[in-house]
Design a protein around this motif. Structure first.
Motif, mmCIF file in Angstrom:
data_model
loop_
_atom_site.group_PDB
_atom_site.id
_atom_site.type_symbol
_atom_site.label_atom_id
_atom_site.label_comp_id
_atom_site.label_asym_id
_atom_site.label_seq_id
_atom_site.Cartn_x
_atom_site.Cartn_y
_atom_site.Cartn_z
ATOM 1 N N THR A 1 0.831 -1.205 0.000
ATOM 2 C CA THR A 1 0.000 0.000 0.000
ATOM 3 C C THR A 1 0.868 1.258 0.000
ATOM 4 O O THR A 1 2.074 1.197 0.233
ATOM 5 N N ASN A 2 0.228 2.385 -0.247
ATOM 6 C CA ASN A 2 0.907 3.670 -0.142
ATOM 7 C C ASN A 2 0.009 4.627 0.644
ATOM 8 O O ASN A 2 -1.124 4.288 0.989
ATOM 9 N N GLU A 3 0.493 5.812 0.913
ATOM 10 C CA GLU A 3 -0.271 6.743 1.741
ATOM 11 C C GLU A 3 -1.614 7.139 1.127
ATOM 12 O O GLU A 3 -2.638 7.133 1.827
ATOM 13 N N PRO A 4 -1.682 7.479 -0.175
ATOM 14 C CA PRO A 4 -2.989 7.824 -0.752
ATOM 15 C C PRO A 4 -3.997 6.690 -0.617
ATOM 16 O O PRO A 4 -5.177 6.937 -0.335
ATOM 17 N N PHE A 5 -3.542 5.462 -0.814
ATOM 18 C CA PHE A 5 -4.451 4.318 -0.696
ATOM 19 C C PHE A 5 -4.969 4.195 0.732
ATOM 20 O O PHE A 5 -6.173 3.995 0.950
ATOM 21 N N ARG A 6 -4.083 4.315 1.697
ATOM 22 C CA ARG A 6 -4.507 4.193 3.098
ATOM 23 C C ARG A 6 -5.451 5.318 3.495
ATOM 24 O O ARG A 6 -6.394 5.105 4.261
ATOM 25 N N ARG A 7 -5.198 6.512 2.988
ATOM 26 C CA ARG A 7 -6.090 7.642 3.278
ATOM 27 C C ARG A 7 -7.472 7.407 2.673
ATOM 28 O O ARG A 7 -8.496 7.712 3.303
ATOM 29 N N MET A 8 -7.512 6.868 1.466
ATOM 30 C CA MET A 8 -8.786 6.595 0.816
ATOM 31 C C MET A 8 -9.557 5.518 1.565
ATOM 32 O O MET A 8 -10.778 5.627 1.773
ATOM 33 N N LEU A 9 -8.844 4.470 1.972
ATOM 34 C CA LEU A 9 -9.486 3.395 2.726
ATOM 35 C C LEU A 9 -9.999 3.909 4.067
ATOM 36 O O LEU A 9 -11.117 3.579 4.484
ATOM 37 N N ASN A 10 -9.207 4.727 4.730
ATOM 38 C CA ASN A 10 -9.610 5.297 6.009
ATOM 39 C C ASN A 10 -10.863 6.156 5.845
ATOM 40 O O ASN A 10 -11.798 6.089 6.659
ATOM 41 N N TYR A 11 -10.886 6.951 4.794
ATOM 42 C CA TYR A 11 -12.059 7.790 4.520
ATOM 43 C C TYR A 11 -13.300 6.929 4.268
ATOM 44 O O TYR A 11 -14.390 7.228 4.772
ATOM 45 N N ALA A 12 -13.133 5.867 3.487
ATOM 46 C CA ALA A 12 -14.268 4.994 3.176
ATOM 47 C C ALA A 12 -14.865 4.401 4.450
ATOM 48 O O ALA A 12 -16.095 4.311 4.588
ATOM 49 N N GLU A 13 -14.023 4.037 5.389
ATOM 50 C CA GLU A 13 -14.508 3.430 6.627
ATOM 51 C C GLU A 13 -15.110 4.468 7.571
ATOM 52 O O GLU A 13 -16.137 4.217 8.209
ATOM 53 N N ILE A 14 -14.470 5.631 7.651
ATOM 54 C CA ILE A 14 -15.011 6.695 8.507
ATOM 55 C C ILE A 14 -16.362 7.176 7.972
ATOM 56 O O ILE A 14 -17.322 7.345 8.716
ATOM 57 N N GLN A 15 -16.430 7.372 6.656
ATOM 58 C CA GLN A 15 -17.672 7.842 6.052
ATOM 59 C C GLN A 15 -18.787 6.817 6.228
ATOM 60 O O GLN A 15 -19.951 7.173 6.441
ATOM 61 N N TYR A 16 -18.442 5.548 6.174
ATOM 62 C CA TYR A 16 -19.410 4.469 6.383
ATOM 63 C C TYR A 16 -20.002 4.556 7.790
ATOM 64 O O TYR A 16 -21.209 4.382 7.991
#
Length: 210
Positions: A71-86
């Motif tokens: 993984t890279n930082e943009p991917f982790r940020r996107m995944l984190n956002y997806a879970e927080i938004q959920y």
């Protein structure tokens, strides 16, 4: 149940509903700015038709992404956002949040599913996750065609998102959306019943007079 016992129960239910809405509004204090923020990562829009299918595959996509190694930082940020938004969207549990554009939860559902789609597409570039991600993408495409959802849109279908903007539900619209109101009222009633039952059985029993 006697009327005298029913009144406290109903009062607790309505009080719980009011507290729930106020608490949720306070907990979700990060509202989306009118102009939108561009400090985070841009998330391409997702169509109304895509949402219906993507929601069926969400848990598998997030599970695969959570186990990803390369993984890279943009991917982790996107995944984190997806879970927080959920989570902000009450874990997708509100009826009609994905399928009904009039739902107060529809826009926030667009946000977490758009982020989920972005996470999935990102995994196509990861050596270890590429094959599994490709299988999910093929399954999503097949379902879209089979169910004829490709051209179905709604007022949020052209809306892009950003990881710096948390999209919260339109709490003020809940009283005007029957399904959401019924769901929260039912939740409040269960909460009130639980409190009433707990208080009733936790009362010390009056000792019998000798």
């Amino acid at each position: 149940m006697k009327i005298g016992k029913t009144i406290p129960l109903l009062s607790a239910a309505f009080a719980a509903a009011a507290v729930f809405c106020v608490a949720a509004g306070s907990a979700l204090a990060h509202s989306r700015s009118d102009g939108g923020s561009h400090a985070g990562l841009d998330i391409p829009e997702i169509s109304h038709g895509e949402m219906a299918v993507m929601s069926d595959y969400r848990s598998g996509i997030i599970g695969l992404a959570s186990r990803a190694v390369d993984t890279n930082e943009p991917f982790r940020r996107m995944l984190n956002y997806a879970e927080i938004q959920y989570t902000y969207c009450l874990w997708g549990r509100m009826p009609g949040s994905v399928t009904d554009e009039e739902s107060p939860f529809n826009e926030c559902a667009h946000a977490y599913l758009a982020a989920t789609k972005a996470v999935l597409l990102s995994m196509r570039e990861m050596p270890r996750e590429r094959a599994a991600a490709g299988e999910i993408i093929s399954a999503v495409d097949a379902d879209m065609v089979r169910r004829g959802l490709a051209l179905i849109t709604c007022r949020f279908s052209g809306e892009a998102f950003n990881t710096a903007d948390i999209v919260k539900p339109r709490w003020s619209g809940i009283p005007f959306h029957a399904a959401s109101m019924a769901s929260l009222t039912g939740l409040a009633a269960l909460f009130g019943l639980g409190v009433f039952t707990l208080r009733r059985f936790s009362r010390p029993k009056a000792q019998s007079s000798e």
